[in-house]
Design a protein around this motif. Structure first.
Motif, PDB file in Angstrom:
ATOM      1  N   ASP A 190       5.485 -10.219  16.876  1.00  0.00           N
ATOM      2  CA  ASP A 190       4.078 -10.229  17.268  1.00  0.00           C
ATOM      3  C   ASP A 190       3.498  -8.896  16.797  1.00  0.00           C
ATOM      4  O   ASP A 190       3.672  -7.856  17.437  1.00  0.00           O
ATOM      5  CB  ASP A 190       3.964 -10.370  18.784  1.00  0.00           C
ATOM      6  CG  ASP A 190       2.518 -10.490  19.247  1.00  0.00           C
ATOM      7  OD1 ASP A 190       1.624 -10.020  18.521  1.00  0.00           O
ATOM      8  OD2 ASP A 190       2.285 -11.040  20.341  1.00  0.00           O
ATOM      9  N   VAL A 191       2.827  -8.929  15.629  1.00  0.00           N
ATOM     10  CA  VAL A 191       2.396  -7.686  14.984  1.00  0.00           C
ATOM     11  C   VAL A 191       1.422  -6.910  15.851  1.00  0.00           C
ATOM     12  O   VAL A 191       1.553  -5.684  16.008  1.00  0.00           O
ATOM     13  CB  VAL A 191       1.784  -7.988  13.595  1.00  0.00           C
ATOM     14  CG1 VAL A 191       1.233  -6.709  12.968  1.00  0.00           C
ATOM     15  CG2 VAL A 191       2.833  -8.603  12.677  1.00  0.00           C
ATOM     16  N   ILE A 192       0.436  -7.579  16.420  1.00  0.00           N
ATOM     17  CA  ILE A 192      -0.537  -6.887  17.259  1.00  0.00           C
ATOM     18  C   ILE A 192       0.148  -6.223  18.452  1.00  0.00           C
ATOM     19  O   ILE A 192      -0.126  -5.066  18.790  1.00  0.00           O
ATOM     20  CB  ILE A 192      -1.633  -7.854  17.752  1.00  0.00           C
ATOM     21  CG1 ILE A 192      -2.547  -8.266  16.596  1.00  0.00           C
ATOM     22  CG2 ILE A 192      -2.457  -7.215  18.862  1.00  0.00           C
ATOM     23  CD1 ILE A 192      -3.376  -7.125  16.039  1.00  0.00           C
TER      24      ILE A 192
ATOM     25  N   LYS B 180       0.320  -2.225  19.186  1.00  0.00           N
ATOM     26  CA  LYS B 180      -0.097  -1.635  20.467  1.00  0.00           C
ATOM     27  C   LYS B 180       0.989  -0.723  21.015  1.00  0.00           C
ATOM     28  O   LYS B 180       0.699   0.349  21.580  1.00  0.00           O
ATOM     29  CB  LYS B 180      -0.436  -2.732  21.469  1.00  0.00           C
ATOM     30  CG  LYS B 180      -1.750  -3.467  21.169  1.00  0.00           C
ATOM     31  CD  LYS B 180      -2.027  -4.542  22.212  1.00  0.00           C
ATOM     32  CE  LYS B 180      -3.358  -5.241  21.940  1.00  0.00           C
ATOM     33  NZ  LYS B 180      -3.630  -6.318  22.931  1.00  0.00           N
ATOM     34  N   GLU B 181       2.240  -1.132  20.852  1.00  0.00           N
ATOM     35  CA  GLU B 181       3.357  -0.292  21.303  1.00  0.00           C
ATOM     36  C   GLU B 181       3.404   1.012  20.510  1.00  0.00           C
ATOM     37  O   GLU B 181       3.627   2.088  21.067  1.00  0.00           O
ATOM     38  CB  GLU B 181       4.672  -1.060  21.164  1.00  0.00           C
ATOM     39  CG  GLU B 181       4.787  -2.268  22.095  1.00  0.00           C
ATOM     40  CD  GLU B 181       5.984  -3.147  21.788  1.00  0.00           C
ATOM     41  OE1 GLU B 181       6.277  -4.049  22.597  1.00  0.00           O
ATOM     42  OE2 GLU B 181       6.628  -2.936  20.733  1.00  0.00           O
ATOM     43  N   ILE B 182       3.194   0.893  19.199  1.00  0.00           N
ATOM     44  CA  ILE B 182       3.187   2.096  18.354  1.00  0.00           C
ATOM     45  C   ILE B 182       2.016   3.002  18.739  1.00  0.00           C
ATOM     46  O   ILE B 182       2.145   4.233  18.785  1.00  0.00           O
ATOM     47  CB  ILE B 182       3.105   1.697  16.865  1.00  0.00           C
ATOM     48  CG1 ILE B 182       4.411   1.002  16.440  1.00  0.00           C
ATOM     49  CG2 ILE B 182       2.833   2.904  15.983  1.00  0.00           C
ATOM     50  CD1 ILE B 182       4.384   0.422  15.035  1.00  0.00           C
TER      51      ILE B 182
ATOM     52  N   HIS C  21       2.768  -2.896   8.606  1.00  0.00           N
ATOM     53  CA  HIS C  21       1.876  -3.805   9.331  1.00  0.00           C
ATOM     54  C   HIS C  21       0.451  -3.735   8.784  1.00  0.00           C
ATOM     55  O   HIS C  21      -0.214  -4.769   8.650  1.00  0.00           O
ATOM     56  CB  HIS C  21       1.875  -3.472  10.825  1.00  0.00           C
ATOM     57  CG  HIS C  21       3.194  -3.694  11.500  1.00  0.00           C
ATOM     58  ND1 HIS C  21       4.026  -4.760  11.190  1.00  0.00           N
ATOM     59  CD2 HIS C  21       3.835  -2.989  12.483  1.00  0.00           C
ATOM     60  CE1 HIS C  21       5.114  -4.703  11.949  1.00  0.00           C
ATOM     61  NE2 HIS C  21       5.023  -3.639  12.735  1.00  0.00           N
ATOM     62  N   VAL C  22      -0.039  -2.535   8.458  1.00  0.00           N
ATOM     63  CA  VAL C  22      -1.435  -2.396   8.023  1.00  0.00           C
ATOM     64  C   VAL C  22      -1.610  -2.711   6.537  1.00  0.00           C
ATOM     65  O   VAL C  22      -2.695  -2.537   5.984  1.00  0.00           O
ATOM     66  CB  VAL C  22      -1.993  -0.995   8.346  1.00  0.00           C
ATOM     67  CG1 VAL C  22      -2.020  -0.765   9.838  1.00  0.00           C
ATOM     68  CG2 VAL C  22      -1.206   0.113   7.641  1.00  0.00           C
TER      69      VAL C  22
END
Length: 388
Positions: free
Chosen positions: A46-48, A52-54, A85-86
């Motif tokens: 779950d990328v989002i 958020k964790e990062i 991810h980005v």
């Protein structure tokens, strides 16, 4: 995500066991279906949620992280993952909405040089060919720490990465170019040309050339700051890419006729002619295999000579301008030809909207995203300034 990657061998055996190629498809049992879905979902991120964790980690003070055993290398690895991810333009834009952009920019001021450099690399990926993220970074005052690192960071790698991020941030971004000029960016570029790092020199030369090409009025400023003499010196560099980049910059200055004379190199005409004669002599003495690799340099030298003296260079007379099989000028190798399609489209959507009225089938996108560790392909164009 599982550290060892998908259990492809198990999935392959399962597929073979359930299909020998002689029978049509059959319904899966509930147990088989459950096993298969669990096997696939175990490899899905779950990328989002992960971003958020990062973001939460980036928002945590450095001293707190150290007290919990988090090392600078752990932070670098985390930024590596964030960069993957980005790569998606949607994820790049979402980073701001989940609160991750500002703490990322904060890492540009981190006490560890490698983290400053890596943060600049992530910023490069976020803003490259992405007008929305360019605007968001400018709005968050992200250009200021990048300029500070570019001009005065004691670590040359951090300076180089900051320059790459600046190049991507201001490309096709008029407010960004204006802010760069007002922040005395050209003086910082001049200082970068005096670096001993050829990679740093190349990036600086490529950005100078881009800026002059986009704003010919800047040729006066560049000439007053002494760039022509510096670029003439670099045009004799041992590094072929530096030589070519310096020659491209000199050609931009020579082509500028806004003051009614023959260009901005008039005051350096004698030194320029000496330089070009030396380059012609050096090219004439090259081995055949080296001549092929110096194709662009040969053509830049001839173009510069022709622009300044209104006649072809002696490379033509010697038959060295175009070798056998090179009977035509090379194709346009402008950086936009190498831009990833989605980001190139995002940078100029209007041109694509009216490109055709024909009905076209939507592309079929297959498969999951690239696994962790795959090298990113978005980050090079940024034009030539980031490619080197």
């Amino acid at each position: 995500m599982a550290k060892d990657g998908p259990n492809w061998d198990g999935l392959l055996k399962w597929s073979i066991a359930h299909s020998d190629g002689t029978q049509g498809p059959r319904n899966l049992s509930e147990e088989d279906r459950k096993w298969f879905m669990e096997a696939m979902q175990s490899q899905t991120v779950d990328v989002i949620k992960r971003m958020k964790e990062i973001t939460l980690v980036m928002q945590t003070p450095e001293q707190v992280l150290e007290s919990q055993g988090v090392t600078p290398q752990d932070i670098e690895d985390m930024l590596d993952e964030l960069q993957e991810h980005v790569e998606s333009i949607d994820m790049a834009n979402d980073l701001h909405s989940i609160g991750g952009l500002v703490p990322l920019l904060g890492y540009l001021k981190n006490s560890h040089a490698n983290i400053r450099a890596k943060a600049a690399e992530v910023v490069t990926t976020i803003v490259q060919n992405n007008p929305q993220s360019q605007h968001l970074v400018m709005e968050a005052n992200g250009l200021e720490p990048l300029l500070s690192n570019f001009s005065s960071d004691p670590d040359v790698s951090a300076r180089t990465k900051a320059l790459g991020a600046i190049s991507s941030l201001i490309q096709h971004n008029k407010p960004g170019i204006t802010a760069f000029r007002l922040a005395n960016g050209y003086a910082a570029l001049r200082d970068a040309l005096g670096s001993e790092s050829v990679r740093f020199q190349r990036k600086a030369l490529n950005l100078i050339r881009y800026l002059l090409h986009e704003n010919s009025s800047d040729c006066n400023m560049v000439s007053e700051l002494g760039f022509p003499r510096i670029m003439m010196h670099l045009a004799s560099s041992e590094d072929a890419d530096v030589r070519e980049a310096a020659l491209r910059g000199l050609l931009e200055l020579a082509n500028d006729k806004t003051d009614g004379n023959t260009g901005k190199l008039v005051e350096e005409e004698e030194k320029l002619k000496q330089l070009l004669e030396e380059r012609i002599k050096s090219i004439s003495e090259m081995l055949p295999e080296d001549l092929g690799a110096a194709r662009e340099e040969r053509q830049l030298v001839d173009s510069l000579w022709n622009t300044c003296y209104n006649e072809p260079s002696s490379l033509r007379q010697k038959g060295l301008l175009f070798l056998p099989g090179e009977d035509a000028p090379p194709p346009d190798v402008a950086s936009e030809r190498f831009e990833p399609p989605l980001r190139a489209w995002a940078a100029n959507p209007a041109a694509n909207t009216n490109a055709s009225t024909e009905k076209k089938e939507a592309p079929l996108l297959l498969g999951l995203g690239p696994p962790s560790g795959v090298t990113n392909n978005q980050g090079t164009s940024s034009g030539e300034a980031n490619a080197n």
